[in-house]
Design an enzyme around this catalytic site. Structure first.
Site, PDB file in Angstrom:
ATOM      1  N   SER A 126      38.759  44.909  26.905  1.00  0.00           N
ATOM      2  CA  SER A 126      38.823  44.283  27.474  1.00  0.00           C
ATOM      3  C   SER A 126      37.713  43.305  27.999  1.00  0.00           C
ATOM      4  O   SER A 126      36.486  43.615  27.632  1.00  0.00           O
ATOM      5  CB  SER A 126      39.362  44.867  28.924  1.00  0.00           C
ATOM      6  OG  SER A 126      38.171  44.987  29.919  1.00  0.00           O
ATOM      7  N   LYS A 127      38.062  41.968  28.552  1.00  0.00           N
ATOM      8  CA  LYS A 127      36.841  41.205  28.763  1.00  0.00           C
ATOM      9  C   LYS A 127      35.917  41.802  29.838  1.00  0.00           C
ATOM     10  O   LYS A 127      34.510  41.196  29.839  1.00  0.00           O
ATOM     11  CB  LYS A 127      37.328  39.859  28.968  1.00  0.00           C
ATOM     12  CG  LYS A 127      37.980  39.756  30.544  1.00  0.00           C
ATOM     13  CD  LYS A 127      38.581  38.287  30.719  1.00  0.00           C
ATOM     14  CE  LYS A 127      39.974  38.307  30.409  1.00  0.00           C
ATOM     15  NZ  LYS A 127      40.590  36.709  30.706  1.00  0.00           N
ATOM     16  N   ARG A 128      36.283  42.991  30.329  1.00  0.00           N
ATOM     17  CA  ARG A 128      35.153  43.575  31.148  1.00  0.00           C
ATOM     18  C   ARG A 128      34.244  44.781  30.527  1.00  0.00           C
ATOM     19  O   ARG A 128      33.306  45.176  31.343  1.00  0.00           O
ATOM     20  CB  ARG A 128      35.861  44.365  32.598  1.00  0.00           C
ATOM     21  CG  ARG A 128      36.448  43.176  33.596  1.00  0.00           C
ATOM     22  CD  ARG A 128      37.227  43.748  34.484  1.00  0.00           C
ATOM     23  NE  ARG A 128      38.777  44.201  33.717  1.00  0.00           N
ATOM     24  CZ  ARG A 128      39.594  43.214  33.590  1.00  0.00           C
ATOM     25  NH1 ARG A 128      39.537  42.099  33.891  1.00  0.00           N
ATOM     26  NH2 ARG A 128      40.796  43.591  33.036  1.00  0.00           N
TER      27      ARG A 128
END
Ligand code: GLU
Length: 459
Positions: free
Chosen positions: A247-249
Protein backbone atom coordinates in the site's frame (compact mmCIF):
# COMPACT_ATOMS: atom_id res chain seq x y z
CA UNK A 1 -10.60 5.54 -32.87
CA UNK A 2 -7.52 7.06 -31.39
CA UNK A 3 -6.54 5.76 -28.00
CA UNK A 4 -6.91 8.03 -24.96
CA UNK A 5 -5.97 6.74 -21.51
CA UNK A 6 -5.67 8.35 -18.15
CA UNK A 7 -3.75 7.91 -14.93
CA UNK A 8 -5.93 9.20 -12.13
CA UNK A 9 -4.02 9.38 -8.84
CA UNK A 10 -5.48 10.70 -5.63
CA UNK A 11 -2.93 13.06 -4.09
CA UNK A 12 -3.22 11.48 -0.66
CA UNK A 13 0.20 9.84 -0.59
CA UNK A 14 3.38 9.30 -2.56
CA UNK A 15 3.58 7.46 -5.87
CA UNK A 16 4.06 3.83 -4.88
CA UNK A 17 4.81 0.69 -6.83
CA UNK A 18 1.14 -0.07 -7.38
CA UNK A 19 0.08 3.20 -8.91
CA UNK A 20 3.39 3.58 -10.76
CA UNK A 21 2.67 0.22 -12.41
CA UNK A 22 -0.87 1.36 -13.29
CA UNK A 23 0.60 4.52 -14.82
CA UNK A 24 3.19 2.48 -16.69
CA UNK A 25 0.69 0.07 -18.26
CA UNK A 26 -1.45 3.03 -19.35
CA UNK A 27 1.61 4.76 -20.73
CA UNK A 28 2.92 1.70 -22.59
CA UNK A 29 -0.47 0.92 -24.08
CA UNK A 30 -0.90 4.51 -25.20
CA UNK A 31 2.55 4.74 -26.78
CA UNK A 32 2.05 1.43 -28.52
CA UNK A 33 -1.06 2.80 -30.18
CA UNK A 34 0.14 6.34 -30.76
CA UNK A 35 -2.56 7.74 -28.47
CA UNK A 36 -2.76 10.39 -25.76
CA UNK A 37 -1.92 9.76 -22.11
CA UNK A 38 -3.69 12.01 -19.63
CA UNK A 39 -3.03 12.68 -15.96
CA UNK A 40 -6.09 13.57 -13.93
CA UNK A 41 -5.75 14.45 -10.28
CA UNK A 42 -8.58 13.00 -8.18
CA UNK A 43 -8.48 15.40 -5.27
CA UNK A 44 -12.09 15.52 -4.10
CA UNK A 45 -11.12 14.10 -0.72
CA UNK A 46 -10.15 17.51 0.58
CA UNK A 47 -9.16 16.27 4.00
CA UNK A 48 -6.51 13.89 2.75
CA UNK A 49 -5.41 15.50 -0.54
CA UNK A 50 -2.49 17.92 -0.54
CA UNK A 51 -0.74 20.04 -3.17
CA UNK A 52 2.54 18.65 -1.91
CA UNK A 53 1.48 15.07 -2.72
CA UNK A 54 0.25 16.21 -6.14
CA UNK A 55 3.61 17.83 -6.86
CA UNK A 56 5.49 14.73 -5.69
CA UNK A 57 3.32 12.36 -7.71
CA UNK A 58 3.91 14.32 -10.90
CA UNK A 59 7.63 14.67 -10.23
CA UNK A 60 8.03 10.95 -9.56
CA UNK A 61 6.09 10.02 -12.67
CA UNK A 62 8.23 12.30 -14.81
CA UNK A 63 11.38 10.98 -13.14
CA UNK A 64 10.35 7.45 -14.19
CA UNK A 65 10.28 8.72 -17.77
CA UNK A 66 6.54 8.88 -18.35
CA UNK A 67 5.54 12.20 -19.89
CA UNK A 68 1.85 12.99 -20.39
CA UNK A 69 0.04 14.76 -23.17
CA UNK A 70 -2.63 16.45 -21.04
CA UNK A 71 -2.72 17.13 -17.33
CA UNK A 72 -3.00 19.73 -14.57
CA UNK A 73 0.42 21.23 -15.22
CA UNK A 74 0.59 20.89 -19.01
CA UNK A 75 -3.02 21.74 -19.84
CA UNK A 76 -4.95 20.33 -22.81
CA UNK A 77 -8.28 20.77 -24.49
CA UNK A 78 -10.38 18.75 -22.05
CA UNK A 79 -9.49 20.33 -18.73
CA UNK A 80 -9.49 21.27 -16.00
CA UNK A 81 -7.55 18.17 -14.97
CA UNK A 82 -8.13 18.42 -11.24
CA UNK A 83 -11.44 17.08 -9.98
CA UNK A 84 -11.65 19.82 -7.34
CA UNK A 85 -11.92 22.29 -10.24
CA UNK A 86 -14.74 20.35 -11.89
CA UNK A 87 -17.33 20.24 -9.10
CA UNK A 88 -19.82 22.43 -10.96
CA UNK A 89 -19.64 20.12 -13.99
CA UNK A 90 -20.57 17.12 -11.82
CA UNK A 91 -23.42 19.04 -10.21
CA UNK A 92 -24.92 19.98 -13.53
CA UNK A 93 -24.90 16.34 -14.65
CA UNK A 94 -26.41 15.28 -11.33
CA UNK A 95 -29.17 17.87 -11.78
CA UNK A 96 -29.85 16.48 -15.23
CA UNK A 97 -30.27 12.98 -13.78
CA UNK A 98 -32.62 14.30 -11.08
CA UNK A 99 -34.70 16.11 -13.74
CA UNK A 100 -34.96 12.88 -15.71
CA UNK A 101 -36.00 10.94 -12.63
CA UNK A 102 -32.85 8.83 -12.76
CA UNK A 103 -31.54 10.26 -9.51
CA UNK A 104 -33.21 11.82 -6.47
CA UNK A 105 -32.51 13.88 -3.40
CA UNK A 106 -32.28 11.94 -0.20
CA UNK A 107 -32.93 13.62 3.15
CA UNK A 108 -32.25 10.66 5.41
CA UNK A 109 -30.23 11.67 8.43
CA UNK A 110 -26.88 10.19 9.27
CA UNK A 111 -28.45 8.63 12.35
CA UNK A 112 -31.11 6.86 10.32
CA UNK A 113 -28.54 5.57 7.84
CA UNK A 114 -26.30 4.34 10.65
CA UNK A 115 -29.20 2.55 12.34
CA UNK A 116 -30.26 0.99 9.03
CA UNK A 117 -26.75 -0.21 8.42
CA UNK A 118 -26.34 -1.65 11.91
CA UNK A 119 -29.62 -3.48 11.62
CA UNK A 120 -28.68 -4.99 8.22
CA UNK A 121 -25.26 -6.06 9.45
CA UNK A 122 -26.82 -7.60 12.58
CA UNK A 123 -29.15 -9.61 10.34
CA UNK A 124 -26.26 -10.76 8.18
CA UNK A 125 -27.40 -8.72 5.16
CA UNK A 126 -25.15 -6.62 2.93
CA UNK A 127 -25.52 -2.99 4.05
CA UNK A 128 -27.32 -0.86 1.48
CA UNK A 129 -29.74 2.01 1.26
CA UNK A 130 -33.36 0.91 1.56
CA UNK A 131 -34.75 3.46 -0.91
CA UNK A 132 -36.86 5.39 1.57
CA UNK A 133 -36.50 8.73 -0.29
CA UNK A 134 -36.90 7.16 -3.74
CA UNK A 135 -40.49 8.23 -4.06
CA UNK A 136 -40.43 11.09 -1.60
CA UNK A 137 -42.86 13.64 -3.00
CA UNK A 138 -43.43 16.03 -0.09
CA UNK A 139 -44.04 19.62 -1.22
CA UNK A 140 -42.28 20.67 1.98
CA UNK A 141 -38.56 20.18 1.86
CA UNK A 142 -37.25 19.05 5.25
CA UNK A 143 -35.59 21.97 6.98
CA UNK A 144 -32.00 21.86 8.22
CA UNK A 145 -30.93 18.86 6.15
CA UNK A 146 -28.75 19.26 3.07
CA UNK A 147 -29.74 16.34 0.86
CA UNK A 148 -27.41 13.98 -0.90
CA UNK A 149 -28.18 12.97 -4.49
CA UNK A 150 -28.68 9.26 -5.00
CA UNK A 151 -28.67 7.33 -8.22
CA UNK A 152 -31.80 5.26 -8.76
CA UNK A 153 -30.27 1.85 -9.41
CA UNK A 154 -32.36 -0.18 -11.87
CA UNK A 155 -32.74 -3.89 -11.24
CA UNK A 156 -30.73 -5.57 -13.96
CA UNK A 157 -27.73 -7.62 -14.80
CA UNK A 158 -24.60 -5.83 -15.97
CA UNK A 159 -22.28 -7.65 -18.29
CA UNK A 160 -19.00 -6.47 -19.63
CA UNK A 161 -15.80 -7.90 -20.97
CA UNK A 162 -12.71 -6.97 -19.05
CA UNK A 163 -9.51 -7.26 -21.09
CA UNK A 164 -7.77 -9.03 -18.22
CA UNK A 165 -10.55 -10.95 -16.50
CA UNK A 166 -12.71 -11.78 -19.48
CA UNK A 167 -16.51 -11.85 -19.39
CA UNK A 168 -17.96 -10.58 -16.08
CA UNK A 169 -21.49 -10.17 -14.84
CA UNK A 170 -22.96 -8.40 -11.82
CA UNK A 171 -26.49 -8.12 -10.43
CA UNK A 172 -27.41 -4.60 -9.39
CA UNK A 173 -29.47 -6.02 -6.53
CA UNK A 174 -26.11 -6.36 -4.78
CA UNK A 175 -26.02 -2.64 -4.17
CA UNK A 176 -28.57 -0.02 -3.19
CA UNK A 177 -29.15 3.46 -4.61
CA UNK A 178 -25.71 5.00 -4.17
CA UNK A 179 -24.73 8.61 -3.55
CA UNK A 180 -23.51 10.56 -6.56
CA UNK A 181 -23.24 13.98 -4.90
CA UNK A 182 -22.73 14.37 -1.16
CA UNK A 183 -24.48 16.88 1.10
CA UNK A 184 -21.36 19.07 0.84
CA UNK A 185 -21.90 19.31 -2.93
CA UNK A 186 -18.89 17.11 -3.72
CA UNK A 187 -19.35 14.38 -6.32
CA UNK A 188 -18.63 10.81 -5.25
CA UNK A 189 -15.71 8.93 -6.75
CA UNK A 190 -17.88 6.80 -9.04
CA UNK A 191 -19.80 9.77 -10.40
CA UNK A 192 -16.83 12.08 -10.95
CA UNK A 193 -14.85 9.33 -12.71
CA UNK A 194 -17.67 8.58 -15.12
CA UNK A 195 -18.23 12.23 -16.05
CA UNK A 196 -14.49 12.77 -16.44
CA UNK A 197 -13.80 9.62 -18.42
CA UNK A 198 -16.66 10.55 -20.75
CA UNK A 199 -15.81 14.24 -21.16
CA UNK A 200 -12.10 13.52 -21.51
CA UNK A 201 -13.02 10.94 -24.16
CA UNK A 202 -11.11 8.16 -22.46
CA UNK A 203 -11.19 5.04 -24.62
CA UNK A 204 -9.42 2.59 -22.27
CA UNK A 205 -9.50 2.48 -18.49
CA UNK A 206 -6.57 0.51 -17.09
CA UNK A 207 -6.54 0.42 -13.30
CA UNK A 208 -6.11 -1.77 -10.24
CA UNK A 209 -8.29 -4.74 -9.42
CA UNK A 210 -9.47 -2.90 -6.33
CA UNK A 211 -11.76 -0.87 -8.60
CA UNK A 212 -13.40 -3.88 -10.20
CA UNK A 213 -16.41 -3.67 -7.89
CA UNK A 214 -16.92 -0.01 -8.86
CA UNK A 215 -17.15 -0.79 -12.54
CA UNK A 216 -20.80 -2.01 -12.62
CA UNK A 217 -21.89 1.19 -10.85
CA UNK A 218 -19.91 3.22 -13.36
CA UNK A 219 -21.43 1.35 -16.30
CA UNK A 220 -24.92 2.12 -14.93
CA UNK A 221 -24.02 5.80 -14.79
CA UNK A 222 -22.61 5.82 -18.32
CA UNK A 223 -25.87 4.27 -19.52
CA UNK A 224 -28.05 6.69 -17.56
CA UNK A 225 -26.17 9.66 -18.96
CA UNK A 226 -26.35 8.31 -22.49
CA UNK A 227 -22.56 8.18 -22.67
CA UNK A 228 -20.55 5.28 -24.00
CA UNK A 229 -18.38 3.41 -21.54
CA UNK A 230 -14.66 2.89 -22.20
CA UNK A 231 -13.06 -0.52 -22.44
CA UNK A 232 -11.92 -1.80 -19.02
CA UNK A 233 -8.77 -3.60 -17.91
CA UNK A 234 -8.32 -4.35 -14.23
CA UNK A 235 -4.79 -5.29 -13.38
CA UNK A 236 -3.92 -7.61 -10.50
CA UNK A 237 -2.91 -6.28 -7.13
CA UNK A 238 0.72 -6.28 -6.15
CA UNK A 239 1.60 -8.30 -3.09
CA UNK A 240 4.75 -8.18 -1.04
CA UNK A 241 6.76 -11.33 -0.36
CA UNK A 242 4.52 -11.77 2.70
CA UNK A 243 1.58 -12.11 0.24
CA UNK A 244 -0.05 -8.99 1.70
CA UNK A 245 -1.00 -6.12 -0.58
CA UNK A 246 1.52 -3.31 -0.91
CA UNK A 247 0.00 0.00 0.00
CA UNK A 248 1.06 3.60 -0.26
CA UNK A 249 1.72 3.47 3.45
CA UNK A 250 4.19 0.66 2.87
CA UNK A 251 7.61 2.25 3.42
CA UNK A 252 9.39 0.04 0.90
CA UNK A 253 6.80 0.84 -1.72
CA UNK A 254 7.27 4.50 -2.53
CA UNK A 255 9.11 5.53 -5.67
CA UNK A 256 10.68 8.48 -3.83
CA UNK A 257 12.20 6.14 -1.27
CA UNK A 258 13.52 3.82 -3.93
CA UNK A 259 15.11 6.82 -5.65
CA UNK A 260 16.69 7.90 -2.35
CA UNK A 261 18.04 4.39 -1.91
CA UNK A 262 19.78 4.69 -5.28
CA UNK A 263 17.47 2.82 -7.64
CA UNK A 264 17.47 4.12 -11.19
CA UNK A 265 14.25 4.92 -13.05
CA UNK A 266 14.82 2.38 -15.80
CA UNK A 267 15.42 -0.39 -13.25
CA UNK A 268 12.18 0.47 -11.44
CA UNK A 269 10.30 0.60 -14.73
CA UNK A 270 11.62 -2.85 -15.66
CA UNK A 271 10.75 -4.31 -12.27
CA UNK A 272 7.18 -2.98 -12.26
CA UNK A 273 6.64 -3.91 -15.91
CA UNK A 274 7.03 -7.54 -14.79
CA UNK A 275 4.27 -7.25 -12.20
CA UNK A 276 1.47 -8.91 -14.10
CA UNK A 277 3.14 -8.86 -17.51
CA UNK A 278 6.00 -10.91 -18.98
CA UNK A 279 7.89 -9.06 -21.67
CA UNK A 280 11.15 -10.57 -22.90
CA UNK A 281 14.04 -10.93 -20.47
CA UNK A 282 16.64 -8.29 -19.74
CA UNK A 283 16.71 -4.58 -19.10
CA UNK A 284 14.50 -2.98 -21.74
CA UNK A 285 13.99 0.68 -22.57
CA UNK A 286 10.55 2.28 -22.31
CA UNK A 287 10.16 2.28 -26.08
CA UNK A 288 11.09 -1.39 -26.34
CA UNK A 289 8.58 -2.24 -23.63
CA UNK A 290 5.93 -0.18 -25.41
CA UNK A 291 6.56 -1.88 -28.73
CA UNK A 292 5.33 -5.25 -27.45
CA UNK A 293 2.76 -4.23 -24.83
CA UNK A 294 -0.68 -5.82 -25.18
CA UNK A 295 -3.56 -5.81 -22.68
CA UNK A 296 -4.43 -9.41 -23.60
CA UNK A 297 -1.04 -10.53 -22.30
CA UNK A 298 -1.66 -9.25 -18.77
CA UNK A 299 -2.10 -11.83 -16.06
CA UNK A 300 -5.13 -11.87 -13.81
CA UNK A 301 -3.43 -13.38 -10.78
CA UNK A 302 -1.72 -11.28 -8.10
CA UNK A 303 1.82 -10.18 -8.80
CA UNK A 304 4.56 -10.54 -6.20
CA UNK A 305 7.07 -7.75 -5.82
CA UNK A 306 10.58 -9.00 -5.14
CA UNK A 307 13.21 -6.43 -4.22
CA UNK A 308 15.97 -8.81 -5.38
CA UNK A 309 14.62 -8.59 -8.91
CA UNK A 310 14.68 -4.81 -8.72
CA UNK A 311 18.27 -4.94 -7.46
CA UNK A 312 19.32 -7.15 -10.33
CA UNK A 313 17.75 -4.74 -12.87
CA UNK A 314 19.50 -1.90 -11.11
CA UNK A 315 22.83 -3.71 -11.36
CA UNK A 316 22.22 -4.11 -15.08
CA UNK A 317 21.28 -0.47 -15.40
CA UNK A 318 24.48 0.60 -13.61
CA UNK A 319 26.55 -1.65 -15.87
CA UNK A 320 24.99 -0.06 -18.91
CA UNK A 321 25.58 3.51 -17.76
CA UNK A 322 27.77 5.78 -19.77
CA UNK A 323 31.05 6.47 -17.89
CA UNK A 324 30.42 10.21 -17.74
CA UNK A 325 26.93 9.69 -16.31
CA UNK A 326 28.25 7.11 -13.88
CA UNK A 327 30.91 9.46 -12.53
CA UNK A 328 28.42 12.31 -12.31
CA UNK A 329 25.99 10.15 -10.27
CA UNK A 330 28.84 9.06 -8.03
CA UNK A 331 29.83 12.70 -7.53
CA UNK A 332 33.39 11.63 -8.39
CA UNK A 333 36.05 12.98 -10.66
CA UNK A 334 37.86 10.26 -12.60
CA UNK A 335 41.40 10.90 -11.42
CA UNK A 336 43.07 8.98 -14.21
CA UNK A 337 42.51 6.26 -16.77
CA UNK A 338 43.19 3.42 -14.32
CA UNK A 339 40.81 4.81 -11.72
CA UNK A 340 38.11 5.06 -14.38
CA UNK A 341 38.83 1.53 -15.55
CA UNK A 342 38.54 0.15 -12.02
CA UNK A 343 35.24 1.92 -11.31
CA UNK A 344 33.92 0.61 -14.60
CA UNK A 345 34.95 -2.93 -13.72
CA UNK A 346 33.66 -3.02 -10.16
CA UNK A 347 30.30 -1.45 -10.96
CA UNK A 348 28.82 -4.94 -11.32
CA UNK A 349 29.50 -5.59 -7.61
CA UNK A 350 26.98 -2.99 -6.49
CA UNK A 351 23.22 -3.02 -6.79
CA UNK A 352 22.91 0.74 -6.26
CA UNK A 353 25.02 3.84 -6.92
CA UNK A 354 25.39 4.61 -3.18
CA UNK A 355 26.56 1.02 -2.68
CA UNK A 356 29.17 1.49 -5.42
CA UNK A 357 30.25 4.75 -3.81
CA UNK A 358 30.66 2.92 -0.49
CA UNK A 359 32.83 0.27 -2.12
CA UNK A 360 35.07 2.93 -3.67
CA UNK A 361 35.23 4.96 -0.45
CA UNK A 362 36.07 1.88 1.57
CA UNK A 363 39.16 1.45 -0.59
CA UNK A 364 40.20 5.05 -1.14
CA UNK A 365 39.24 6.43 2.27
CA UNK A 366 41.08 6.07 5.59
CA UNK A 367 41.75 2.43 6.42
CA UNK A 368 41.29 0.84 9.81
CA UNK A 369 42.99 -2.37 10.83
CA UNK A 370 41.21 -4.62 13.30
CA UNK A 371 42.72 -7.34 15.47
CA UNK A 372 42.36 -10.04 12.83
CA UNK A 373 44.13 -7.90 10.24
CA UNK A 374 46.95 -7.03 12.62
CA UNK A 375 47.37 -10.67 13.67
CA UNK A 376 48.07 -11.65 10.06
CA UNK A 377 50.10 -8.56 9.24
CA UNK A 378 52.42 -9.17 12.18
CA UNK A 379 53.30 -12.70 11.12
CA UNK A 380 56.84 -13.07 9.78
CA UNK A 381 55.67 -14.69 6.50
CA UNK A 382 53.38 -11.67 5.91
CA UNK A 383 56.30 -9.27 6.31
CA UNK A 384 58.28 -11.29 3.77
CA UNK A 385 55.41 -11.16 1.29
CA UNK A 386 54.91 -7.43 1.80
CA UNK A 387 58.61 -6.71 1.38
CA UNK A 388 58.69 -8.60 -1.90
CA UNK A 389 55.47 -6.91 -3.00
CA UNK A 390 56.87 -3.48 -2.22
CA UNK A 391 60.15 -4.18 -4.07
CA UNK A 392 58.35 -5.41 -7.19
CA UNK A 393 55.79 -2.61 -7.13
CA UNK A 394 58.51 0.03 -7.04
CA UNK A 395 59.69 -1.10 -10.48
CA UNK A 396 56.49 -0.04 -12.24
CA UNK A 397 55.27 3.46 -12.93
CA UNK A 398 51.65 2.52 -13.44
CA UNK A 399 49.88 -0.29 -11.64
CA UNK A 400 47.75 -1.63 -14.45
CA UNK A 401 46.66 -5.21 -15.10
CA UNK A 402 49.93 -6.25 -16.74
CA UNK A 403 52.03 -4.78 -13.95
CA UNK A 404 49.84 -6.46 -11.34
CA UNK A 405 50.23 -9.92 -12.93
CA UNK A 406 54.01 -9.52 -13.12
CA UNK A 407 54.26 -8.30 -9.52
CA UNK A 408 52.25 -11.21 -8.16
CA UNK A 409 54.20 -13.75 -10.23
CA UNK A 410 57.50 -12.36 -8.89
CA UNK A 411 56.32 -12.26 -5.26
CA UNK A 412 55.14 -15.85 -5.56
CA UNK A 413 58.48 -16.92 -7.00
CA UNK A 414 60.57 -15.02 -4.43
CA UNK A 415 58.62 -16.04 -1.33
CA UNK A 416 57.34 -19.46 -2.33
CA UNK A 417 53.92 -18.44 -0.91
CA UNK A 418 50.64 -19.01 -2.69
CA UNK A 419 46.87 -18.83 -2.07
CA UNK A 420 45.73 -17.18 1.15
CA UNK A 421 49.28 -16.80 2.47
CA UNK A 422 50.23 -14.84 -0.62
CA UNK A 423 47.13 -12.70 -1.07
CA UNK A 424 45.79 -12.13 2.44
CA UNK A 425 48.71 -10.03 3.76
CA UNK A 426 48.54 -7.82 0.65
CA UNK A 427 44.77 -7.44 0.85
CA UNK A 428 44.86 -6.74 4.58
CA UNK A 429 47.63 -4.17 4.24
CA UNK A 430 45.87 -2.40 1.38
CA UNK A 431 42.31 -2.39 2.73
CA UNK A 432 42.23 -3.68 6.33
CA UNK A 433 39.64 -6.24 5.20
CA UNK A 434 39.66 -9.92 4.43
CA UNK A 435 37.37 -9.67 1.42
CA UNK A 436 36.43 -7.18 -1.22
CA UNK A 437 36.95 -6.22 -4.83
CA UNK A 438 39.83 -7.69 -6.83
CA UNK A 439 43.32 -6.63 -5.78
CA UNK A 440 44.11 -5.29 -9.22
CA UNK A 441 41.18 -2.89 -8.97
CA UNK A 442 42.25 -1.78 -5.51
CA UNK A 443 45.65 -0.87 -6.96
CA UNK A 444 44.03 0.96 -9.87
CA UNK A 445 41.86 2.95 -7.48
CA UNK A 446 44.56 4.05 -5.07
CA UNK A 447 47.64 4.23 -7.34
CA UNK A 448 51.26 3.34 -6.71
CA UNK A 449 52.22 5.93 -4.08
CA UNK A 450 49.29 5.23 -1.79
CA UNK A 451 49.70 1.46 -2.25
CA UNK A 452 53.34 1.58 -1.22
CA UNK A 453 52.53 3.80 1.78
CA UNK A 454 50.00 1.22 3.03
CA UNK A 455 52.35 -1.72 2.47
CA UNK A 456 55.48 -0.18 3.97
CA UNK A 457 53.72 0.50 7.30
CA UNK A 458 53.74 -3.25 7.94
CA UNK A 459 57.25 -4.16 6.88
N1 GLU B 1 -8.25 7.85 -7.98
C1 GLU B 1 -8.33 6.45 -8.01
C2 GLU B 1 -7.20 5.82 -7.22
O1 GLU B 1 -6.22 6.49 -6.95
C3 GLU B 1 -8.24 5.90 -9.41
C4 GLU B 1 -9.55 5.79 -10.02
C5 GLU B 1 -9.62 5.11 -11.35
O2 GLU B 1 -8.58 4.79 -11.94
O3 GLU B 1 -10.73 4.96 -11.81
O4 GLU B 1 -7.32 4.69 -6.85
Amino acid sequence: MSVRTRFAPSPTGRLHLGNARTALFNWLFTRRHGGKFIVRVEDTDTERSTKEFEKNLLEDLRWLGMEWDEGPDVGGGKGPYRQSERLSIYKSYAARLVDNGLAYNCYCSRERLAALRNDQVARGLPPRYDGRCRDFRSPVIPAGIEPVTRFRVPAREIRFTDNVHGELSFETSAFGDFVIVGSDGVASYNFAVVIDDALMEITHVIRGDDHLSNTPRQILLFDALGLSAPSFSHIPLILGKNKLPLSKRDPSGSIGELRDEGFLPIAIVNAIARLGWSPEEGLLGLDDLASTFALEDLSSSPAIFDIERLKSFNREAIKGMDDAVLFASLGLVARDKLFREAVSEIRGNASTIPELKDIIDSVTGPIEYDEDALAVLNEPYAKTVLTAFSDETSIFDLLDGTAYNRIIAEVRKKTGEKGQRLFLPIRYALTGKKEGIELVNILKLIGKIEALKRIIRFI
